[in-house]
Design a protein around this motif. Structure first.
Motif, short mmCIF file in Angstrom:
data_model
loop_
_atom_site.label_atom_id
_atom_site.label_comp_id
_atom_site.label_asym_id
_atom_site.label_seq_id
_atom_site.Cartn_x
_atom_site.Cartn_y
_atom_site.Cartn_z
N LYS A 36 1.09 -0.97 -0.02
CA LYS A 36 0.20 0.16 0.22
C LYS A 36 1.31 1.13 0.15
N PHE A 37 1.13 2.10 -1.53
CA PHE A 37 1.72 2.65 -1.22
C PHE A 37 1.20 3.52 -2.44
N GLY A 38 1.12 4.84 -2.42
CA GLY A 38 0.84 5.90 -3.23
C GLY A 38 -0.40 5.84 -4.10
N ASP A 39 -0.50 5.96 -5.86
CA ASP A 39 -1.43 5.28 -6.29
C ASP A 39 -1.24 3.50 -7.61
N ILE A 40 -0.75 2.62 -5.84
CA ILE A 40 -0.25 1.74 -6.82
C ILE A 40 -1.79 0.48 -6.48
N HIS A 41 -2.65 1.00 -5.88
CA HIS A 41 -3.77 0.03 -5.92
C HIS A 41 -4.61 0.41 -6.60
N LYS A 42 -5.29 1.87 -6.64
CA LYS A 42 -5.90 2.32 -7.45
C LYS A 42 -6.01 2.03 -9.05
N LEU A 43 -4.01 2.02 -9.39
CA LEU A 43 -3.81 2.06 -10.74
C LEU A 43 -4.12 -0.11 -11.70
N MET A 44 -3.68 -1.02 -10.19
CA MET A 44 -3.81 -2.09 -10.13
C MET A 44 -5.52 -1.93 -11.03
N ASP A 45 -6.24 -1.80 -9.89
CA ASP A 45 -7.48 -1.61 -10.54
C ASP A 45 -7.85 -1.02 -11.75
N MET A 46 -7.48 0.21 -12.03
CA MET A 46 -7.49 0.61 -13.71
C MET A 46 -7.31 -0.58 -14.85
N TYR A 47 -5.70 -1.39 -13.48
CA TYR A 47 -5.39 -1.79 -15.51
C TYR A 47 -6.17 -3.43 -14.79
N ASP A 48 -7.18 -3.61 -14.09
CA ASP A 48 -8.20 -5.17 -13.42
C ASP A 48 -6.58 -6.13 -13.64
N ILE A 49 -5.91 -5.97 -11.98
CA ILE A 49 -4.51 -6.96 -12.11
C ILE A 49 -5.27 -7.16 -11.09
N ASP A 50 -5.08 -8.48 -10.53
CA ASP A 50 -5.96 -9.49 -9.39
C ASP A 50 -4.21 -9.15 -8.24
N PHE A 51 -4.33 -8.67 -7.64
CA PHE A 51 -3.40 -9.09 -6.48
C PHE A 51 -3.96 -9.07 -5.02
N ILE A 52 -2.83 -9.51 -4.04
CA ILE A 52 -2.52 -9.30 -2.90
C ILE A 52 -2.42 -8.00 -2.54
N SER A 53 -3.35 -7.62 -1.63
CA SER A 53 -1.99 -6.17 -0.61
C SER A 53 -1.07 -6.81 0.28
N VAL A 54 -0.26 -6.59 0.25
CA VAL A 54 0.56 -6.44 1.66
C VAL A 54 1.74 -5.23 2.13
N GLY A 55 1.62 -5.15 2.94
CA GLY A 55 2.53 -4.30 3.65
C GLY A 55 2.55 -2.66 3.24
N LYS A 56 3.07 -1.68 3.70
CA LYS A 56 3.07 -0.49 3.75
C LYS A 56 4.40 0.23 3.30
N HIS A 57 4.29 1.89 3.06
CA HIS A 57 5.16 2.21 3.28
C HIS A 57 5.51 3.04 4.42
N GLY A 58 6.94 3.30 4.23
CA GLY A 58 6.92 4.10 5.86
C GLY A 58 7.65 5.17 5.39
N VAL A 59 7.48 6.21 6.22
CA VAL A 59 8.38 7.30 5.94
C VAL A 59 9.75 8.17 6.88
N THR A 60 9.34 7.77 7.83
CA THR A 60 11.44 7.84 8.62
C THR A 60 11.74 6.83 8.55
N LEU A 61 13.24 6.75 8.95
CA LEU A 61 14.00 5.80 8.24
C LEU A 61 13.91 4.67 9.48
N GLU A 62 13.18 4.80 10.16
CA GLU A 62 12.52 3.99 12.02
C GLU A 62 11.59 3.27 10.52
N GLU A 63 10.64 3.78 10.05
CA GLU A 63 9.72 3.42 10.10
C GLU A 63 9.67 2.53 8.68
N LYS A 64 10.48 2.94 7.62
CA LYS A 64 10.89 2.49 6.79
C LYS A 64 11.47 1.26 6.84
#
Length: 343
Positions: A36-64
């Motif tokens: 889950k990051f930016g427009d990934i999921h929206k683009l996947m839906d736009m191009y009709d790609i089946d996917f499983i969402s796993v994890g997300k993006h971190g902002v700070t170094l510790e979060e990353k």
């Protein structure tokens, strides 16, 4: 054959969409994971790609660090015991680590030699690495890549975005854009949240460029996230696009692209829309490829950007012939070879 593809950034959706379709049409079993990051999921839906969402993006170094570690665990739980023959990714941090740990051959597509942390964490673990000719192989070896595992090609990864591209000549009308001026410029802010670029996500190097050029052309801004959109709100002759949109048609329909990132600049170069790169970091080799071919102008100087922009929108360059390799075929061939298929 069972193929695992991991998508970790929005441009990777367009990179892999035709590859995914090809493998599925060939009867292969394809699993696509995406964070889950930016427009990934929206683009996947736009191009009709089946996917499983796993994890997300971190902002700070510790979060990353924490998000990546958690994503490795979750992906390992998902992939383990499923009998995958091969794994495929473009700059995914987690796929090479999970694939290596589970004994799955992995094919890795690389186009950023300056992403030090990502490259150190991934390149030593990949079975094969596909990389543009223009990137210095010695630099990749410094990160731990085995030179015998490197597959080189002439071009850049954005070539994959246009395998089945059909230009929508009515894109501006379809989006309902109000464009009062004769010329239109598309601008893309810098990737402020990326680990390889230390910048403030509430500021943009494009702000002074917009202030000057808004008097000469309609400005379309394609932000990466909410804070970037807020930078340009309420400015005369400036329209903020809401992704996902048909960026390829927008690029082709515009008179000029000015980008502080990378992918969209290189897409413009391929489509031969005049493009100025004002990326605030070190020049990437893949950008230099298009500069060398006369398809991109590179500068971070405001006066120079303005001068070149006005020149481009009045006198666009003539079509330039440049040759590249078939990256799509290269990816398909090496995926099957690593997976042990005879296709």
């Amino acid at each position: 054959m069972k193929i695992w593809i991991d998508i970790s950034n929005a441009p990777h959706v367009r990179f892999f969409k035709d590859v995914i379709k090809y493998f599925e049409d060939e009867g292969d079993d394809v699993l696509v994971t995406a964070r889950k990051f930016g427009d990934i999921h929206k683009l996947m839906d736009m191009y009709d790609i089946d996917f499983i969402s796993v994890g997300k993006h971190g902002v700070t170094l510790e979060e990353k660090l924490k998000e990546s570690a958690e994503r490795v665990v979750n992906l390992a739980d998902l992939i383990s015991g499923e009998g995958f023959d091969v794994a495929l990714s473009k700059h995914s941090i987690e796929l090479p680590r999970v694939a290596f740990g589970l004994g799955i051959p992995s094919l890795f597509v690389l186009d950023n030699e300056h992403a030090m942390a990502a490259n150190k964490l991934t390149l030593p673990l990949c079975s094969k690495i596909i990389v543009p000719n223009i990137i210095d192989m010695w630099k990749l070896m410094e990160y731990g890549a085995n030179p015998n595992d490197i597959i080189r090609y002439n071009g850049t990864s954005e070539l994959m975005h246009f395998n089945n591209f059909v230009f929508n000549e009515n894109i501006f009308e379809d989006l309902g854009l109000d464009l009062p001026l004769q010329r239109t410029i598309l601008m893309r802010p810098e990737p402020s949240l990326a680990s390889y670029l230390n910048t403030d996500c509430r500021k943009s190097v494009l702000s002074p460029v917009v202030d000057v050029l808004k008097e000469y052309a309609n400005i379309l801004i394609l932000p990466r996230f909410k804070e970037q959109a807020e930078i340009f709100e309420g400015i005369k002759n400036v329209t903020i696009l809401k992704p996902p949109v048909d960026t390829s048609s927008i690029i082709k329909a515009c008179d000029l692209v000015i980008g502080a990132g990378g992918t969209m600049n290189r897409e413009a170069a391929i489509l031969q829309t005049p493009v100025i790169s004002c990326y605030p970091g070190d020049t990437l080799s893949v950008d230099q490829f298009y500069v060398n071919n006369g398809l991109m102008y590179r500068t971070t100087d405001l006066e120079d950007i303005t001068k070149q922009a006005l020149s481009f929108i009045v006198n666009p360059h003539k079509p330039i012939d440049f040759k590249t390799d078939d990256l799509f075929d290269l990816i398909v061939k090496n995926t099957y070879e690593l997976g042990g298929s005879k296709k």
